[in-house]
Write an enzyme that holds these catalytic residues in place. Structure first.
Site, PDB file in Angstrom:
ATOM      1  N   SER A 109       0.840  -1.195   0.000  1.00  0.00           N
ATOM      2  CA  SER A 109       0.000   0.000   0.000  1.00  0.00           C
ATOM      3  C   SER A 109       0.880   1.251   0.000  1.00  0.00           C
ATOM      4  O   SER A 109       2.018   1.212   0.474  1.00  0.00           O
ATOM      5  CB  SER A 109      -0.863  -0.031   1.258  1.00  0.00           C
ATOM      6  OG  SER A 109      -1.359   1.242   1.530  1.00  0.00           O
ATOM      7  N   CYS A 111       0.664   3.623   1.913  1.00  0.00           N
ATOM      8  CA  CYS A 111       0.873   4.129   3.275  1.00  0.00           C
ATOM      9  C   CYS A 111       2.217   3.696   3.861  1.00  0.00           C
ATOM     10  O   CYS A 111       2.574   4.095   4.961  1.00  0.00           O
ATOM     11  CB  CYS A 111      -0.281   3.750   4.192  1.00  0.00           C
ATOM     12  SG  CYS A 111      -0.326   2.015   4.548  1.00  0.00           S
ATOM     13  N   TYR A 138      -0.382  -0.764  10.486  1.00  0.00           N
ATOM     14  CA  TYR A 138      -0.657  -1.401   9.191  1.00  0.00           C
ATOM     15  C   TYR A 138       0.535  -1.203   8.246  1.00  0.00           C
ATOM     16  O   TYR A 138       0.987  -2.139   7.583  1.00  0.00           O
ATOM     17  CB  TYR A 138      -1.919  -0.754   8.614  1.00  0.00           C
ATOM     18  CG  TYR A 138      -2.344  -1.226   7.260  1.00  0.00           C
ATOM     19  CD1 TYR A 138      -2.930  -2.476   7.099  1.00  0.00           C
ATOM     20  CD2 TYR A 138      -2.199  -0.412   6.125  1.00  0.00           C
ATOM     21  CE1 TYR A 138      -3.349  -2.907   5.850  1.00  0.00           C
ATOM     22  CE2 TYR A 138      -2.614  -0.835   4.883  1.00  0.00           C
ATOM     23  CZ  TYR A 138      -3.190  -2.079   4.752  1.00  0.00           C
ATOM     24  OH  TYR A 138      -3.609  -2.513   3.516  1.00  0.00           O
ATOM     25  N   LYS A 142       3.095  -3.886   6.374  1.00  0.00           N
ATOM     26  CA  LYS A 142       3.308  -3.933   4.917  1.00  0.00           C
ATOM     27  C   LYS A 142       4.793  -3.784   4.583  1.00  0.00           C
ATOM     28  O   LYS A 142       5.294  -4.419   3.654  1.00  0.00           O
ATOM     29  CB  LYS A 142       2.498  -2.835   4.224  1.00  0.00           C
ATOM     30  CG  LYS A 142       1.007  -3.078   4.265  1.00  0.00           C
ATOM     31  CD  LYS A 142       0.654  -4.254   3.391  1.00  0.00           C
ATOM     32  CE  LYS A 142      -0.824  -4.537   3.354  1.00  0.00           C
ATOM     33  NZ  LYS A 142      -1.135  -5.791   2.660  1.00  0.00           N
ATOM     34  N   HIS A 185     -13.141   3.725   2.228  1.00  0.00           N
ATOM     35  CA  HIS A 185     -12.225   4.731   1.700  1.00  0.00           C
ATOM     36  C   HIS A 185     -13.007   5.864   1.019  1.00  0.00           C
ATOM     37  O   HIS A 185     -14.233   5.798   0.921  1.00  0.00           O
ATOM     38  CB  HIS A 185     -11.268   4.070   0.706  1.00  0.00           C
ATOM     39  CG  HIS A 185     -10.325   3.096   1.352  1.00  0.00           C
ATOM     40  ND1 HIS A 185     -10.243   1.770   0.982  1.00  0.00           N
ATOM     41  CD2 HIS A 185      -9.420   3.248   2.350  1.00  0.00           C
ATOM     42  CE1 HIS A 185      -9.332   1.155   1.720  1.00  0.00           C
ATOM     43  NE2 HIS A 185      -8.820   2.026   2.560  1.00  0.00           N
TER      44      HIS A 185
HETATM   45  N1  LIG Z   1      -8.537  -1.045  -1.368  1.00  0.00           N
HETATM   46  C1  LIG Z   1      -7.551  -0.166  -1.558  1.00  0.00           C
HETATM   47  O1  LIG Z   1      -7.780   1.027  -1.837  1.00  0.00           O
HETATM   48  C2  LIG Z   1      -6.127  -0.614  -1.476  1.00  0.00           C
HETATM   49  C3  LIG Z   1      -5.168   0.345  -1.708  1.00  0.00           C
HETATM   50  C4  LIG Z   1      -3.845  -0.022  -1.617  1.00  0.00           C
HETATM   51  C5  LIG Z   1      -3.525  -1.329  -1.316  1.00  0.00           C
HETATM   52  N2  LIG Z   1      -4.465  -2.263  -1.105  1.00  0.00           N
HETATM   53  C6  LIG Z   1      -4.004  -3.615  -0.762  1.00  0.00           C
HETATM   54  O2  LIG Z   1      -4.574  -4.625  -1.557  1.00  0.00           O
HETATM   55  C7  LIG Z   1      -4.748  -5.812  -0.784  1.00  0.00           C
HETATM   56  C8  LIG Z   1      -6.177  -6.290  -0.877  1.00  0.00           C
HETATM   57  O3  LIG Z   1      -7.033  -5.231  -0.462  1.00  0.00           O
HETATM   58  P1  LIG Z   1      -8.598  -5.235  -0.786  1.00  0.00           P
HETATM   59  O4  LIG Z   1      -8.997  -3.828  -0.914  1.00  0.00           O
HETATM   60  O5  LIG Z   1      -8.914  -6.217  -1.838  1.00  0.00           O
HETATM   61  O6  LIG Z   1      -9.140  -5.764   0.636  1.00  0.00           O
HETATM   62  P2  LIG Z   1     -10.465  -6.596   0.935  1.00  0.00           P
HETATM   63  O7  LIG Z   1     -11.511  -6.297  -0.092  1.00  0.00           O
HETATM   64  O8  LIG Z   1     -10.782  -6.366   2.374  1.00  0.00           O
HETATM   65  O9  LIG Z   1      -9.987  -8.097   0.719  1.00  0.00           O
HETATM   66  C9  LIG Z   1      -9.113  -8.724   1.593  1.00  0.00           C
HETATM   67  C10 LIG Z   1      -9.424 -10.207   1.544  1.00  0.00           C
HETATM   68  O10 LIG Z   1      -8.537 -10.892   2.457  1.00  0.00           O
HETATM   69  C11 LIG Z   1      -9.292 -11.844   3.184  1.00  0.00           C
HETATM   70  N3  LIG Z   1      -8.688 -12.111   4.486  1.00  0.00           N
HETATM   71  C12 LIG Z   1      -8.441 -11.245   5.491  1.00  0.00           C
HETATM   72  N4  LIG Z   1      -7.925 -11.880   6.550  1.00  0.00           N
HETATM   73  C13 LIG Z   1      -7.818 -13.197   6.207  1.00  0.00           C
HETATM   74  C14 LIG Z   1      -7.358 -14.352   6.875  1.00  0.00           C
HETATM   75  N5  LIG Z   1      -6.908 -14.301   8.140  1.00  0.00           N
HETATM   76  N6  LIG Z   1      -7.411 -15.539   6.225  1.00  0.00           N
HETATM   77  C15 LIG Z   1      -7.891 -15.613   4.965  1.00  0.00           C
HETATM   78  N7  LIG Z   1      -8.333 -14.554   4.270  1.00  0.00           N
HETATM   79  C16 LIG Z   1      -8.299 -13.349   4.882  1.00  0.00           C
HETATM   80  C17 LIG Z   1     -10.642 -11.196   3.354  1.00  0.00           C
HETATM   81  O11 LIG Z   1     -11.594 -12.154   3.659  1.00  0.00           O
HETATM   82  P3  LIG Z   1     -12.794 -11.759   4.701  1.00  0.00           P
HETATM   83  O12 LIG Z   1     -13.441 -10.543   4.109  1.00  0.00           O
HETATM   84  O13 LIG Z   1     -13.639 -12.966   4.733  1.00  0.00           O
HETATM   85  O14 LIG Z   1     -12.102 -11.460   6.000  1.00  0.00           O
HETATM   86  C18 LIG Z   1     -10.844 -10.548   1.983  1.00  0.00           C
HETATM   87  O15 LIG Z   1     -11.393 -11.449   1.067  1.00  0.00           O
HETATM   88  C19 LIG Z   1      -4.324  -5.464   0.641  1.00  0.00           C
HETATM   89  O16 LIG Z   1      -3.032  -5.931   0.873  1.00  0.00           O
HETATM   90  C20 LIG Z   1      -4.331  -3.963   0.670  1.00  0.00           C
HETATM   91  O17 LIG Z   1      -3.353  -3.443   1.513  1.00  0.00           O
HETATM   92  C21 LIG Z   1      -5.772  -1.941  -1.182  1.00  0.00           C
END
Ligand SMILES: NC(=O)c1ccc[n+]([C@@H]2O[C@H](COP(=O)([O-])OP(=O)(O)OC[C@H]3O[C@@H](n4cnc5c(N)ncnc54)[C@H](OP(=O)(O)O)[C@@H]3O)[C@@H](O)[C@H]2O)c1
Length: 322
Positions: A109, A111, A138, A142, A185
């Site tokens: 990320s 951040c 967080y 990362k 967000h």
């Molecule tokens: N969204 C953004 O704007 C953004 C920006 C920069 C970087 N990122 C990065 O991209 C990555 C994915 O983000 P996202 O936005 O797709 O997040 P998300 O929609 O919350 O998806 C995260 C996934 O990980 C699963 N998960 C969490 N804890 C777990 C565990 N202990 N065991 C198995 N599965 C688990 C969640 O399942 P459950 O929902 O069932 O817990 C969910 O399916 C992250 O590393 C984040 O830092 C995102």
């Protein structure tokens, strides 16, 4: 490797589901994809993760599973954010190594960069200053993820062919986003507020701050395309553009917009015709947050989806679920 067996960790999340779509669109066969829901495999459980890798033997891993949230969630649950992200990464990377996985991509990320980093933020700004306190736990997790990948590469790159990479996305939005009233967000939060204001015929919507801070947004399918692009780069090319202790790659749209412009674009997308007001008694946050994506652009990748186009798909997706 002609037919890799690919594990997408977090395939139900916004980014993981987009990576899955991208791989399927590229012609990867369902049979070559391995997925597990959180309920089926808790990645904080070391033994379960080891067992999963030993049984399924994937050859490539996209690590898009993480504990993710906005400022409120990060401030309220700092222990969950640091512990779960550290342990998920450590479990998956070590189990991948133990079972012979040579290719892994970690999703990080923006951040990770210091709060006062020069704009646009370059990869070499990492570890040059103090982090934003609200999401420091967080961000530390990362950063540890990047350093895990680099350390395994340095120790086992030559002997075991380990090639673990990481990408650092800017703010993402799109299908599968989180629209929670407190934990979301900027873009999903505003889509929700303008949609509710439209339904309620509200005369105005108040936005926090002056509307002048600039932010960068990337459509999630562009992020997925960038992830697959980076994973598939030949090792010699990746190595040429990175260094062993600074191997992460920024992923941005290279276009930043003001909060006022985003709000107007969302109002237009949603069909809200009332006034947009700016509550200047509320804080603005950093004046500008913008990634330098020169490294990725030099590696042959550019964002394709513009804000208006991406917002339309995001809104349609939200409406299809409500
Ligand atoms: N969204 C953004 O704007 C953004 C920006 C920069 C970087 N990122 C990065 O991209 C990555 C994915 O983000 P996202 O936005 O797709 O997040 P998300 O929609 O919350 O998806 C995260 C996934 O990980 C699963 N998960 C969490 N804890 C777990 C565990 N202990 N065991 C198995 N599965 C688990 C969640 O399942 P459950 O929902 O069932 O817990 C969910 O399916 C992250 O590393 C984040 O830092 C995102």
């Amino acid at each position: 490797m002609t037919n890799p067996k690919i594990y997408v960790a977090g395939h139900r999340g916004m980014v993981g589901s987009a990576i899955l779509r991208q791989l399927l669109a590229q012609g990867v066969a369902q049979g070559n994809l391995v997925i597990r829901t959180h309920a089926e495999l808790d990645l904080t459980n070391q033994q379960a993760v080891q067992q999963f890798f030993a049984t399924e033997k994937p050859t490539q891993v996209y690590l898009a599973a993480a504990k993710v949230g906005g400022i409120h969630a990060n401030n309220t649950y700092p222990a969950d954010f640091i512990y779960q992200n550290l342990i998920i990464q450590a479990n998956v990377i070590e189990a991948a190594f133990q079972t012979g996985v040579q290719k892994l991509l970690l999703l990080g990320s923006s951040c990770i960069y210091p709060r006062m980093a020069q704009q646009p933020m370059r990869e070499d700004a990492l570890l040059t200053g103090t982090l934003e306190p609200t999401n420091e736990p967080y961000a530390i997790a990362k950063i540890a993820g990047i350093k895990l990948c680099e350390s395994y590469n340095r120790q086992y790159g030559v002997s075991h062919g380990v090639d673990y990479r990481s990408v650092m996305p800017t703010n993402l939005y799109g299908p599968g986003d989180n629209y929670h009233p407190e934990n979301s967000h900027v873009i999903p939060a505003l889509i929700r507020r303008f949609h509710e204001a439209k339904l309620a015929n509200a005369p105005s919507v108040a936005i926090w701050g002056t509307g002048t801070p600039r932010r960068e947004f990337l459509y999630v399918d562009d992020m997925a395309a960038a992830s697959v692009h980076v994973m598939q780069l030949p090792k010699a090319v990746y190595d040429q553009h990175t260094s062993p202790m600074q191997s992460h790659i920024n992923v941005g749209s290279s276009a930043d917009v003001t909060i006022a412009e985003v709000a107007q674009a969302i109002a237009q997308t949603v069909g809200y015709t009332g006034q947009i007001e700016f509550d200047t008694s509320k804080p603005d946050g950093a004046p500008r947050k913008w990634m330098d994506s020169t490294r990725l652009n030099a590696l042959g990748w550019q964002a394709k989806v513009g804000l208006i186009e991406g917002l339309a798909v995001a809104y349609k997706d939200l409406m299809s679920k409500s």
